[in-house]
Write an enzyme that holds these catalytic residues in place. Structure first.
Site, PDB file in Angstrom:
ATOM      1  N   LYS A 156       0.811  -1.226   0.000  1.00  0.00           N
ATOM      2  CA  LYS A 156       0.000   0.000   0.000  1.00  0.00           C
ATOM      3  C   LYS A 156       0.843   1.274   0.000  1.00  0.00           C
ATOM      4  O   LYS A 156       0.441   2.290  -0.536  1.00  0.00           O
ATOM      5  CB  LYS A 156      -0.937   0.017   1.202  1.00  0.00           C
ATOM      6  CG  LYS A 156      -2.096  -0.960   1.064  1.00  0.00           C
ATOM      7  CD  LYS A 156      -3.165  -0.680   2.107  1.00  0.00           C
ATOM      8  CE  LYS A 156      -4.391  -1.533   1.862  1.00  0.00           C
ATOM      9  NZ  LYS A 156      -4.169  -2.962   2.167  1.00  0.00           N
ATOM     10  N   GLU A 197     -10.394   6.868   3.078  1.00  0.00           N
ATOM     11  CA  GLU A 197     -11.267   6.009   3.861  1.00  0.00           C
ATOM     12  C   GLU A 197     -10.468   4.752   4.172  1.00  0.00           C
ATOM     13  O   GLU A 197      -9.537   4.407   3.472  1.00  0.00           O
ATOM     14  CB  GLU A 197     -12.539   5.646   3.088  1.00  0.00           C
ATOM     15  CG  GLU A 197     -12.383   4.498   2.098  1.00  0.00           C
ATOM     16  CD  GLU A 197     -11.760   4.911   0.786  1.00  0.00           C
ATOM     17  OE1 GLU A 197     -11.917   6.084   0.407  1.00  0.00           O
ATOM     18  OE2 GLU A 197     -11.111   4.071   0.136  1.00  0.00           O
ATOM     19  N   SER A 200       1.952  -9.786  -0.630  1.00  0.00           N
ATOM     20  CA  SER A 200       1.560  -8.373  -0.549  1.00  0.00           C
ATOM     21  C   SER A 200       1.905  -7.708   0.780  1.00  0.00           C
ATOM     22  O   SER A 200       2.091  -6.496   0.850  1.00  0.00           O
ATOM     23  CB  SER A 200       0.059  -8.241  -0.818  1.00  0.00           C
ATOM     24  OG  SER A 200      -0.679  -9.075   0.053  1.00  0.00           O
TER      25      SER A 200
HETATM   26  C1  LIG Z   1      -4.965  -4.026   1.739  1.00  0.00           C
HETATM   27  C2  LIG Z   1      -4.234  -5.256   1.507  1.00  0.00           C
HETATM   28  C3  LIG Z   1      -4.597  -6.156   0.482  1.00  0.00           C
HETATM   29  C4  LIG Z   1      -5.810  -5.968  -0.384  1.00  0.00           C
HETATM   30  O1  LIG Z   1      -5.798  -4.834  -1.210  1.00  0.00           O
HETATM   31  P1  LIG Z   1      -5.617  -4.935  -2.777  1.00  0.00           P
HETATM   32  O2  LIG Z   1      -5.965  -3.581  -3.268  1.00  0.00           O
HETATM   33  O3  LIG Z   1      -6.517  -5.990  -3.298  1.00  0.00           O
HETATM   34  O4  LIG Z   1      -4.204  -5.269  -3.034  1.00  0.00           O
HETATM   35  C5  LIG Z   1      -3.815  -7.281   0.285  1.00  0.00           C
HETATM   36  N1  LIG Z   1      -2.747  -7.539   1.064  1.00  0.00           N
HETATM   37  C6  LIG Z   1      -2.365  -6.713   2.073  1.00  0.00           C
HETATM   38  C7  LIG Z   1      -1.190  -7.064   2.877  1.00  0.00           C
HETATM   39  C8  LIG Z   1      -3.110  -5.544   2.318  1.00  0.00           C
HETATM   40  O5  LIG Z   1      -2.733  -4.752   3.328  1.00  0.00           O
END
Ligand SMILES: *Cc1c(COP(=O)(O)O)cnc(C)c1O
Length: 415
Positions: free
Chosen positions: A108, A130, A396
């Site tokens: 993010k 948000e 992620s």
């Molecule tokens: C917020 C988040 C997601 C989901 O958001 P996407 O926009 O689908 O990428 C996935 N993994 C982590 C670690 C997150 O913090």
């Protein structure tokens, strides 16, 4: 290509939306996904943002500034790690793209840094956002502190109560948190309030959306920014393997980390991109599968797949991972699904928890619950689809934020 020297600049995509933000062609009187479904009073601000973004989209100076913070603040390029032990176990080559190693622990921060630099260039004094569980709120508060911008975060009152720690983090970083008391007091109500606030403050306020969703140009802009993930991974894999991956797997909440890693592979016929939605407690129970179980509808200023009841009321999504329980999905994913360009499937809460433990104990890497969904898919695929294949998994985020919940769920297992 030396990623430590090279600067990432987005390229036009064959899937770019038209100027009104519609993905896909207009056929049989049907409009494409995406668009700008907002109060009339917001249209000028969105049109201005579209023009402002078009002006920097391929501008080397802008991306040079972003690159400085990526390298020195975020810690990019993120490593591409060959997961030896699970590769051996699966008789495949599994590579993990380590977005979990970024500052603040997830992907993010990428779009927050770039959007905050854009906001600063546009002379905005304040950013609003948000947030559901608070991850996007924390990332936004982080870049607001970094760039000296005022920050207000809209969060459902129910989420404020259950995500105390993230609320404290945001406040510590200098942000103001609004507990939204309307509707179900969760993410969708926070989104409505953020949009409502922006209507009257657009002149000095930048609305920082945290995924590839929202009205045009956000889905395209956030996708462009996050595509650094796949751009790096493709170059890194080329160095070590000299080939493309057979499969690329990522989890999907709104869809930004997935599009981020998929985007540079979508034109490669031999690569299968696989997006994993939150199967929650199962598809006939509570879940977050907007693509698999939803239908087209409008939320958050966009037309896309959506979890809704017969009356068109938005339903609450459910997932063990807060980041995946969004009842909608970015409009480009809706388009990629209907065109059969990307494969979509789901992983349940239980399968994700198994993978959470599996990756922790096999590689010494504790993934976020969200990312555990992508990892779990390695085990859901048929063995013949895995064996001998080169598979890229987007990690992620890291699991630190999930520790208290994990301890609770797994207490029997590790007592
Ligand atoms: C917020 C988040 C997601 C989901 O958001 P996407 O926009 O689908 O990428 C996935 N993994 C982590 C670690 C997150 O913090």
């Amino acid at each position: 290509m030396d990623l430590h020297k090279e600067i990432y600049i987005p390229k036009p995509s064959p899937h770019d939306p038209d100027n009104n933000g519609h993905f896909g062609s207009v056929e049989n009187g049907q409009v494409g996904f995406g668009g700008r479904f907002v109060p009339e009073t917001l249209m000028p601000a969105l049109e201005q943002l579209r023009l402002d973004y078009e002006a920097v989209r391929f501008d080397e100076d802008f991306w040079k500034e972003v690159d400085y913070y990526y390298k020195n603040y975020v810690g990019r390029p993120s490593s591409l790690y060959f997961a030896e032990n699970i590769s051996k176990e699966l008789d495949a080559k599994v590579y993990l793209k380590r977005e979990d190693l970024n500052h603040t622990g997830a992907h993010k921060i990428n779009h927050c840094v770039a959007q905050a630099i854009l906001a600063k260039r546009l002379g905005k004094k304040k950013i609003i956002a948000e947030t559901g569980a608070g991850q996007h709120g924390v990332a936004t508060a982080t870049v607001a502190a970094l760039f000296g911008l005022e920050c207000e975060v809209f969060m459902g009152a129910k989420d404020v109560a259950r995500q105390e720690l993230n609320v404290f983090r945001m406040k510590l970083l200098g942000a103001k948190v609004h507990a939204v008391e309307s509707g179900s007091k969760t993410l969708k109500d926070a989104m409505n309030d953020a949009i409502r606030h922006w209507v009257t403050h657009a002149r000095d306020t930048y609305y920082l959306i945290g995924t590839v969703a929202g009205p045009h140009p956000y889905p395209m802009m956030v996708r462009d920014i996050q595509s650094i993930i796949g751009w790096e991974a493709k170059a890194q894999l080329d160095v070590v393997e000299g080939c493309l991956p057979d499969k690329v797997i990522a989890c999907i909440g709104g869809g930004s980390n997935a599009l981020g890693i998929f985007n540079h592979f979508l034109q490669d016929e031999s690569v299968e991109c696989i997006g994993i939605e939150a199967g929650g407690e199962g598809l006939d129970c509570k879940h977050g599968c907007s693509l698999e179980k939803g239908s087209p509808g409008v939320l958050h200023g966009q037309l896309s797949y959506l979890l809704q009841d017969e009356d068109g009321q938005v339903q609450e999504a459910h997932s063990i991972s807060a980041g995946l329980d969004y009842p909608g999905i970015g409009p480009e994913h809706a388009f990629l699904k209907d065109e059969n360009i990307v494969t979509y499937d789901h992983i349940t809460d239980d399968e994700a928890m198994d993978a959470f433990v599996w990756l922790s104990q096999s590689e010494g890497i504790i993934p976020a619950f969200e990312s555990s969904h992508a990892v779990a898919y390695l085990k859901k695929m048929k063995p013949e689809d895995v064996k001998g294949k080169t598979i890229l998994v987007n990690l992620s985020g890291r699991g630190d934020k999930d520790m208290i919940q994990a301890q609770d769920i797994l207490s029997d297992k590790f007592n």
